[in-house]
Design a protein around this motif. Structure first.
Motif, short mmCIF file in Angstrom:
data_model
loop_
_atom_site.label_atom_id
_atom_site.label_comp_id
_atom_site.label_asym_id
_atom_site.label_seq_id
_atom_site.Cartn_x
_atom_site.Cartn_y
_atom_site.Cartn_z
N TRP A 47 0.81 -1.28 -0.11
CA TRP A 47 0.14 -0.20 -0.39
C TRP A 47 0.85 1.42 -0.55
CZ3 TRP A 47 -4.32 -0.12 -1.47
CH2 TRP A 47 -5.74 -1.00 -1.71
N GLU A 48 1.91 0.96 0.60
CA GLU A 48 2.70 2.63 0.69
C GLU A 48 3.80 2.56 -0.48
OE1 GLU A 48 5.49 -1.21 2.85
OE2 GLU A 48 3.80 -0.03 2.65
N ASP A 49 3.71 1.97 -1.69
CA ASP A 49 3.89 2.38 -3.14
C ASP A 49 2.23 2.28 -4.11
OD1 ASP A 49 6.56 1.88 -2.05
OD2 ASP A 49 6.29 -0.64 -2.95
N VAL A 50 1.37 2.22 -3.51
CA VAL A 50 0.19 2.36 -4.28
C VAL A 50 0.05 4.31 -4.10
CG1 VAL A 50 -2.61 1.63 -4.73
CG2 VAL A 50 -0.58 0.05 -4.57
N ALA A 122 -15.39 6.07 -5.47
CA ALA A 122 -14.74 6.44 -4.50
C ALA A 122 -13.76 5.48 -3.48
CB ALA A 122 -15.29 7.08 -4.37
N LEU A 123 -14.75 4.71 -3.23
CA LEU A 123 -13.56 3.53 -2.14
C LEU A 123 -12.56 3.34 -2.75
CD1 LEU A 123 -14.29 2.28 0.56
CD2 LEU A 123 -15.16 0.52 -0.72
N LEU A 124 -12.79 3.10 -3.95
CA LEU A 124 -10.68 2.57 -5.33
C LEU A 124 -9.84 3.75 -4.00
CD1 LEU A 124 -11.59 -0.02 -7.11
CD2 LEU A 124 -10.96 -0.23 -5.05
N ALA A 125 -10.60 5.24 -4.56
CA ALA A 125 -9.58 6.12 -4.23
C ALA A 125 -9.36 6.44 -2.87
CB ALA A 125 -10.49 7.43 -5.04
N ARG A 126 -10.13 6.18 -1.80
CA ARG A 126 -10.42 6.25 -0.84
C ARG A 126 -8.99 5.42 0.12
NH1 ARG A 126 -11.71 8.73 4.36
NH2 ARG A 126 -12.64 6.71 5.91
N LEU A 127 -8.92 4.15 -0.60
CA LEU A 127 -8.25 3.25 0.32
C LEU A 127 -6.30 3.81 -0.30
CD1 LEU A 127 -9.95 -0.27 -0.92
CD2 LEU A 127 -9.73 0.37 1.44
N THR A 128 -6.64 4.71 -0.81
CA THR A 128 -4.60 4.60 -0.87
C THR A 128 -4.79 6.27 -0.12
OG1 THR A 128 -5.23 6.54 -3.08
CG2 THR A 128 -4.69 4.20 -3.34
N GLU A 129 -5.64 6.93 0.57
CA GLU A 129 -5.68 7.88 1.08
C GLU A 129 -4.15 7.51 2.77
OE1 GLU A 129 -9.32 9.63 2.44
OE2 GLU A 129 -9.68 10.36 0.38
N GLY A 130 -4.06 6.98 2.92
CA GLY A 130 -3.47 6.80 3.87
C GLY A 130 -3.37 5.60 4.40
N LEU A 135 -5.67 0.84 6.52
CA LEU A 135 -6.64 -0.37 7.60
C LEU A 135 -7.90 -0.45 8.22
CD1 LEU A 135 -3.39 -0.89 9.04
CD2 LEU A 135 -4.31 -2.20 7.17
N THR A 136 -8.59 0.73 8.71
CA THR A 136 -9.98 1.08 8.92
C THR A 136 -11.13 0.38 8.11
OG1 THR A 136 -9.66 2.53 10.82
CG2 THR A 136 -11.40 2.69 10.17
N THR A 137 -11.24 0.86 6.73
CA THR A 137 -11.38 0.57 5.95
C THR A 137 -11.81 -0.80 5.43
OG1 THR A 137 -12.07 2.36 4.86
CG2 THR A 137 -12.60 1.19 3.31
#
Length: 168
Positions: A47-50, A122-130, A135-137
């Motif tokens: 995830w840190e690379d996405v 929108a949910l896929l974009a949210r997964l890259t917010e940090g 982890l919560t989502t």
């Protein structure tokens, strides 16, 4: 197992598109990263690379698509072949703006509703917010999958779940 928007949630596992079987292509979202599945694609993107995660070519329901799917099914049954499901592209963009396209089968034959498609994107974009958001989502999606029984919920419930997960 249940379909919620562009996601297939099987017990605690979250997939973009249908859960792949055997060597079929697919994409799984894990707490560690995005995992490519299948015999023609492989890899793990932490995830840190996405930097961005998007879906292209996901079929969206329309009357034309519904009539076309019915025609295709009749033609397929009449000719005795072609049972392959439609696919969509899951595009991963890394911090260097390099992109990788992965293939995943779609779950519904006639497409996703426009609302579920848009909420899923929108949910896929949210997964890259940090990491915290991710982890919560993902935990909420996985927990729902582990406790849900009875197959795919109706459209209103699916949309409600997606809104809940997008709003976090």
């Amino acid at each position: 197992m249940a379909m919620v928007g562009l996601f297939w949630i099987a017990e605690g596992d979250v997939y973009v598109g249908a859960k792949p079987a055997g060597l079929a292509p697919g994409v799984r979202l894990t707490p560690e990263g995005v995992l490519a599945l299948g015999d023609r694609q492989s890899g793990m993107w932490p995830w840190e690379d996405v930097h961005a995660l998007a879906v292209e070519h996901a079929p969206v329901k329309s009357l034309k698509r519904h009539v076309g799917a019915a025609f295709d099914m009749a033609l397929t049954l009449g000719l005795g072949g072609g049972d392959e499901a439609p696919t969509m592209t899951v595009r991963i963009t890394d911090a260097a703006d390099a992109t990788t396209d992965l293939t995943a089968y779609t779950a519904p034959a006639v497409g996703y509703s426009r609302t579920e498609h848009d909420l899923s994107c929108a949910l896929l974009a949210r997964l890259t917010e940090g990491a915290g958001t991710l982890l919560t989502t993902l935990a909420a999606m996985s927990d729902w999958g582990r406790t849900h029984e009875g197959g795919t919920p109706r459209a209103a419930e699916r949309e409600g779940l997606l809104r809940e997960w997008v709003d976090g």
